[in-house]
Write an enzyme that holds these catalytic residues in place. Sequence first.
Site, PDB file in Angstrom:
ATOM      1  N   MET A  33       1.288   4.882  -3.979  1.00  0.00           N
ATOM      2  CA  MET A  33      -0.094   5.274  -4.267  1.00  0.00           C
ATOM      3  C   MET A  33      -0.510   6.392  -3.305  1.00  0.00           C
ATOM      4  O   MET A  33      -1.688   6.608  -3.050  1.00  0.00           O
ATOM      5  CB  MET A  33      -1.029   4.072  -4.158  1.00  0.00           C
ATOM      6  CG  MET A  33      -0.693   2.997  -5.187  1.00  0.00           C
ATOM      7  SD  MET A  33      -2.079   1.958  -5.671  1.00  0.00           S
ATOM      8  CE  MET A  33      -2.428   1.148  -4.136  1.00  0.00           C
ATOM      9  N   GLY A  88       6.976   4.353   6.387  1.00  0.00           N
ATOM     10  CA  GLY A  88       7.485   3.247   5.550  1.00  0.00           C
ATOM     11  C   GLY A  88       7.888   3.757   4.172  1.00  0.00           C
ATOM     12  O   GLY A  88       8.944   3.382   3.640  1.00  0.00           O
ATOM     13  N   HIS A  89       7.057   4.622   3.584  1.00  0.00           N
ATOM     14  CA  HIS A  89       7.416   5.202   2.277  1.00  0.00           C
ATOM     15  C   HIS A  89       8.682   6.061   2.405  1.00  0.00           C
ATOM     16  O   HIS A  89       9.532   6.074   1.519  1.00  0.00           O
ATOM     17  CB  HIS A  89       6.285   6.102   1.764  1.00  0.00           C
ATOM     18  CG  HIS A  89       5.023   5.379   1.415  1.00  0.00           C
ATOM     19  ND1 HIS A  89       3.864   5.519   2.126  1.00  0.00           N
ATOM     20  CD2 HIS A  89       4.739   4.508   0.411  1.00  0.00           C
ATOM     21  CE1 HIS A  89       2.911   4.780   1.590  1.00  0.00           C
ATOM     22  NE2 HIS A  89       3.410   4.146   0.548  1.00  0.00           N
ATOM     23  N   GLN A 136      -5.155  -2.153 -10.557  1.00  0.00           N
ATOM     24  CA  GLN A 136      -4.708  -3.189  -9.617  1.00  0.00           C
ATOM     25  C   GLN A 136      -5.735  -3.464  -8.513  1.00  0.00           C
ATOM     26  O   GLN A 136      -5.483  -4.260  -7.619  1.00  0.00           O
ATOM     27  CB  GLN A 136      -3.343  -2.852  -9.022  1.00  0.00           C
ATOM     28  CG  GLN A 136      -3.325  -1.695  -8.040  1.00  0.00           C
ATOM     29  CD  GLN A 136      -1.899  -1.335  -7.637  1.00  0.00           C
ATOM     30  OE1 GLN A 136      -1.157  -0.762  -8.426  1.00  0.00           O
ATOM     31  NE2 GLN A 136      -1.510  -1.677  -6.430  1.00  0.00           N
ATOM     32  N   GLY A 190       8.701  -1.677  -0.664  1.00  0.00           N
ATOM     33  CA  GLY A 190       8.607  -2.169   0.708  1.00  0.00           C
ATOM     34  C   GLY A 190       8.395  -3.674   0.738  1.00  0.00           C
ATOM     35  O   GLY A 190       7.661  -4.230  -0.086  1.00  0.00           O
ATOM     36  N   LEU A 191       9.036  -4.324   1.695  1.00  0.00           N
ATOM     37  CA  LEU A 191       8.918  -5.787   1.799  1.00  0.00           C
ATOM     38  C   LEU A 191       7.627  -6.226   2.492  1.00  0.00           C
ATOM     39  O   LEU A 191       7.374  -7.425   2.600  1.00  0.00           O
ATOM     40  CB  LEU A 191      10.142  -6.371   2.506  1.00  0.00           C
ATOM     41  CG  LEU A 191      11.420  -6.292   1.670  1.00  0.00           C
ATOM     42  CD1 LEU A 191      12.632  -6.745   2.487  1.00  0.00           C
ATOM     43  CD2 LEU A 191      11.305  -7.136   0.400  1.00  0.00           C
ATOM     44  N   ASP A 248       4.882  -5.779   1.145  1.00  0.00           N
ATOM     45  CA  ASP A 248       4.253  -6.386  -0.044  1.00  0.00           C
ATOM     46  C   ASP A 248       5.275  -7.348  -0.655  1.00  0.00           C
ATOM     47  O   ASP A 248       5.805  -7.103  -1.744  1.00  0.00           O
ATOM     48  CB  ASP A 248       3.878  -5.293  -1.045  1.00  0.00           C
ATOM     49  CG  ASP A 248       2.872  -4.323  -0.463  1.00  0.00           C
ATOM     50  OD1 ASP A 248       1.677  -4.611  -0.504  1.00  0.00           O
ATOM     51  OD2 ASP A 248       3.302  -3.280   0.077  1.00  0.00           O
ATOM     52  N   SER A 273      -0.909   2.491   4.303  1.00  0.00           N
ATOM     53  CA  SER A 273      -1.794   3.636   4.051  1.00  0.00           C
ATOM     54  C   SER A 273      -3.213   3.304   4.498  1.00  0.00           C
ATOM     55  O   SER A 273      -4.007   4.181   4.798  1.00  0.00           O
ATOM     56  CB  SER A 273      -1.803   3.980   2.562  1.00  0.00           C
ATOM     57  OG  SER A 273      -0.493   4.221   2.143  1.00  0.00           O
ATOM     58  N   ARG A 274      -3.535   2.011   4.517  1.00  0.00           N
ATOM     59  CA  ARG A 274      -4.900   1.604   4.887  1.00  0.00           C
ATOM     60  C   ARG A 274      -5.161   1.716   6.384  1.00  0.00           C
ATOM     61  O   ARG A 274      -6.317   1.688   6.812  1.00  0.00           O
ATOM     62  CB  ARG A 274      -5.154   0.155   4.469  1.00  0.00           C
ATOM     63  CG  ARG A 274      -5.160  -0.049   2.962  1.00  0.00           C
ATOM     64  CD  ARG A 274      -5.181  -1.530   2.644  1.00  0.00           C
ATOM     65  NE  ARG A 274      -4.793  -1.789   1.279  1.00  0.00           N
ATOM     66  CZ  ARG A 274      -5.633  -1.874   0.255  1.00  0.00           C
ATOM     67  NH1 ARG A 274      -6.910  -1.731   0.456  1.00  0.00           N
ATOM     68  NH2 ARG A 274      -5.184  -2.112  -0.964  1.00  0.00           N
TER      69      ARG A 274
END
Length: 284
Positions: free
Chosen positions: A30, A36-37, A61, A148-149, A151, A187-188
């Site tokens: 997103m 991480g991405h 979502q 990614g783990l 999530d 990202s947050r």
Amino acid sequence: MIVVSEIQELKNIITDWKKAGLSIGFCPTMGSLHAGHLDLVERSKKETNKTIVSIFVNPTQFNDPKDFENYPINTNADLKLCEEKGVDLVFLPDVKTMYPETKTPILLSIPELQKHLCGRTRPGHFEGVLQIVSKLFHLTEPNKAFFGLKDYQQFRVISAMVKNLNFPLEVVGVPTRREEDGLAMSSRNVRLTEKHRETANLIPRMFALANKTILGGERDIHLLKEILRDFLLTGASVRIDYLEVVDPENLQPKEKLEGEVLLALAVFVGEVRLIDNQIISIQN
Ligand code: PAF
């Protein structure tokens, strides 16, 4: 690097790649990309011939409209990072392209895996994730897709969809990338104030405390959760959305602290909702 926003343009390129016998790796995102991405991209580049990144803040979502409005967008920086990392194609659709038909929405869900954790506290979230991810899978036709783990529940739900609906691809889980103090990259995180960023450090410290407590012999799940809750709530601006111990396979609550358990949490630090998890192996 190719950047496309239209479906037909994307399909033409995929057809050419398939004809040439190239394998495709897909990293759905997103945007507001972080290290991480980029781990997903790196893995995809190692394991496939062509890497596609999608950047789309998926409205279906978000169960909280404010969360959707506040979701950080950073497209120029994202494209630069993708280019630097050697991504082959970025798919950057708009909402109309992804959701041209709004009158007859399709709802996909895997109720058993969505009963707890984010599935319980964010109603509709995984239906939105499964809808967009299945559409993106059809459009990008990947051999492998990378998630990614952090999530973890998303990874399990998508893996189950792929298996049950016979999508011809492999879902790969990539370990969580962490900041120096152990906070999971998200990202947050950019939305945290300086003070709340400091408070967020309670999360990795809570996982360390959980490991220490279990290693010290604690086997009562309720007591463990109480200890961890009390610890998190020493942060003035912390609100716990959930803190659960579940089976990492079926995501159902564990009755006993034994074998492999998934300790997972979602907390609000100020206005920002952060999630994290760890699989802990317990020797009895
Ligand atoms: O994990 C995310 O960023 C999103 O849930 C995903 C998989 C890109 C679907 O919108």
